[in-house]
Design a protein around this motif. Sequence first.
Motif, PDB file in Angstrom:
ATOM      1  N   VAL A 299      45.912  43.809  43.036  1.00 35.97           N
ATOM      2  CA  VAL A 299      44.850  44.361  42.197  1.00 35.97           C
ATOM      3  C   VAL A 299      43.780  45.032  43.056  1.00 35.97           C
ATOM      4  N   THR A 302      38.779  49.581  39.708  1.00 33.10           N
ATOM      5  CA  THR A 302      39.033  50.820  38.958  1.00 33.10           C
ATOM      6  C   THR A 302      38.171  51.960  39.474  1.00 33.10           C
ATOM      7  N   ARG A 326      34.465  45.053  43.806  1.00 28.44           N
ATOM      8  CA  ARG A 326      34.605  44.155  42.675  1.00 28.44           C
ATOM      9  C   ARG A 326      33.951  44.814  41.460  1.00 28.44           C
ATOM     10  N   PRO A 327      34.444  44.523  40.255  1.00 21.43           N
ATOM     11  CA  PRO A 327      35.606  43.681  39.967  1.00 21.43           C
ATOM     12  C   PRO A 327      36.924  44.401  40.257  1.00 21.43           C
ATOM     13  N   HIS A 329      40.430  44.782  38.782  1.00 23.39           N
ATOM     14  CA  HIS A 329      41.269  44.528  37.616  1.00 23.39           C
ATOM     15  C   HIS A 329      42.482  45.449  37.532  1.00 23.39           C
ATOM     16  N   ARG A 330      42.451  46.582  38.215  1.00 28.92           N
ATOM     17  CA  ARG A 330      43.572  47.521  38.100  1.00 28.92           C
ATOM     18  C   ARG A 330      44.720  47.076  38.997  1.00 28.92           C
ATOM     19  N   ASP A 422      46.850  35.589  37.524  1.00 30.16           N
ATOM     20  CA  ASP A 422      45.885  36.658  37.275  1.00 30.16           C
ATOM     21  C   ASP A 422      44.910  36.276  36.174  1.00 30.16           C
ATOM     22  N   GLU A 423      44.713  34.980  35.966  1.00 31.87           N
ATOM     23  CA  GLU A 423      43.732  34.519  34.985  1.00 31.87           C
ATOM     24  C   GLU A 423      42.327  34.666  35.567  1.00 31.87           C
ATOM     25  N   ARG A 424      41.371  35.138  34.752  1.00 28.73           N
ATOM     26  CA  ARG A 424      40.003  35.371  35.223  1.00 28.73           C
ATOM     27  C   ARG A 424      38.996  34.552  34.412  1.00 28.73           C
ATOM     28  N   GLY A 428      34.874  37.621  35.769  1.00 30.50           N
ATOM     29  CA  GLY A 428      35.933  38.479  36.273  1.00 30.50           C
ATOM     30  C   GLY A 428      36.561  37.976  37.558  1.00 30.50           C
ATOM     31  N   GLU A 429      36.201  36.765  37.987  1.00 26.24           N
ATOM     32  CA  GLU A 429      36.761  36.188  39.201  1.00 26.24           C
ATOM     33  C   GLU A 429      38.035  35.407  38.869  1.00 26.24           C
TER      34      GLU A 429
END
Length: 535
Positions: A299, A302, A326-327, A329-330, A422-424, A428-429
């Motif tokens: 990841v 973005t 950070r974050p 997510h992509r 990939d659980e946040r 968003g951490e």
Amino acid sequence: MTPAATIDIRRDRRHAIDPMIYGHFLESAFFGNIEGGVFDEGSPLAYGGDGARNGLRRDVIELCRELGLPVVRWPGGNFTSAYHWEDGIGPRNSRPRRLELAWGSEESNHFGTDEFLAWCSEVGTEPYLAHSCRDVDEAVRWVEYTNYGGDTEYTRRRSRNGHPAPYGVKYWGLGNEVYGDWQMGHRSAAAYAADAAEHARFMRAVDPSLKFVAVGKTDDREGWTETVLGAVGNQIDYLSFHLYGATAQLIDGDAEYDAIVAQSLYFEQQIVEYSDLVGAIAGERPLALALDEWNIRHVEPTTWPEPQPSDDGGTIAREVDGLPTRPAHRVNRWSPRTLADALFYAGVFHALHRAGGREVPVAMANTVNLLNANGVIVARPGGAVRAATYHVWDLYQNHLGPIALAADVRSPGKLTAVRQGDERDHHGEFRTCPATVPDLDVSATQTTDGDSLRIAVINRHRDTAIRAGLTLDASRDALPARAAAKQLTADDVLASNSLTAPDTVSLRDLGPVELTDASYDFPPHSITLLSFDLT
């Protein structure tokens, strides 16, 4: 030197390993899986001529044959939810080009049912077709087209398209992640269960030999699994679930190593818990689990430029200095697989081997993806290369035995925060959970005749070799002093392969090795296979 670890192999506790756990996944319209991957019309590396083989990449087929693929799932994935299979049959220049909503692209439909099944035949793999489970008649006609042997409009179309005989597709998926609002056809558990039951009933009316995979869900606070099994449990053979790990190695580099290799513990926890849940609900019904999507995601933020594939098998360099980190997510779908990823994959296979003896075993698994898009093979216009993780499949599928034995392991380790895939959290951490991660992870197997003992050992420790004392049925004398050894490692834990450096991470044959006082030194960040002749 006193061994830091002990490994005792017990032949009195054993079970079979289902070869279907070494399966794969292809998704249409997905980052070079199909077009530019297994299928590349006009490429000098592809078959030409007429028929469904036209456009299939020969170099990719050769690598797949070399590895051996037990089963491949297609056309998705998320792509499945809006796919209409009839768009992908007949003359290619007459097939409709569609706006594809799962991944925001346009689908040519030049690679359809006949192309996929021709590719499966060339490779020598079992096809697994996934239907949206949104239209019973469409699903029934798909089975009629692929499997029915009579004289109907659909079988005549199959014959006109170059395949008079039935294909005999055995494995069929009833939907994909329909619990999620990212799917076209998202619905409640009760609605899905009723649809799945109707689809299974009428699809099996065409071909009674079909095996069905229904949609399961590990995060099951709303009782999805119980509802689905209550309605369709007697009609299905597998219940699916999906697991994804995650790493920020593109941001934090090799500081992510420990987090990567430890996530197989999270996978094993999820496998055990879901197996127990399904077993408690299913009762006496013979069911198995299908982990028909799994991988570890690379990841990134973005705010970084979109990643683009390089001709060498990786990604084109980007200017990211000064951009936020950070974050993250992509998912970078073009980031090559690394040695650290390989050790993670090996840990998941150990978990699957152990789960094979459970009441509800994992009897099929399909990694995302076979080709490109973080796959075990990387294809570019100039050729194809084995990714670092290709060698994990080779080692476990082609060099271990088919019978799993119990391994009682005492190893050094450390208490750490294990990333929960990939659980946040709400910041968003990555979510974590404390657990002790052993340095050594062992899967012991034997051949069917019992003449060869094969022990795969992961040393997760980044910097330190671990000496382990080995015994067989608690006896040092039962184990020969010599073994044949194979090893997967590299100097850099984030090493990867490319078209110009295809063997940076590769499986090396060490030949015969001697055990010293029934002990062996397992190198840091490595996978070692020791094979003992017991005759």
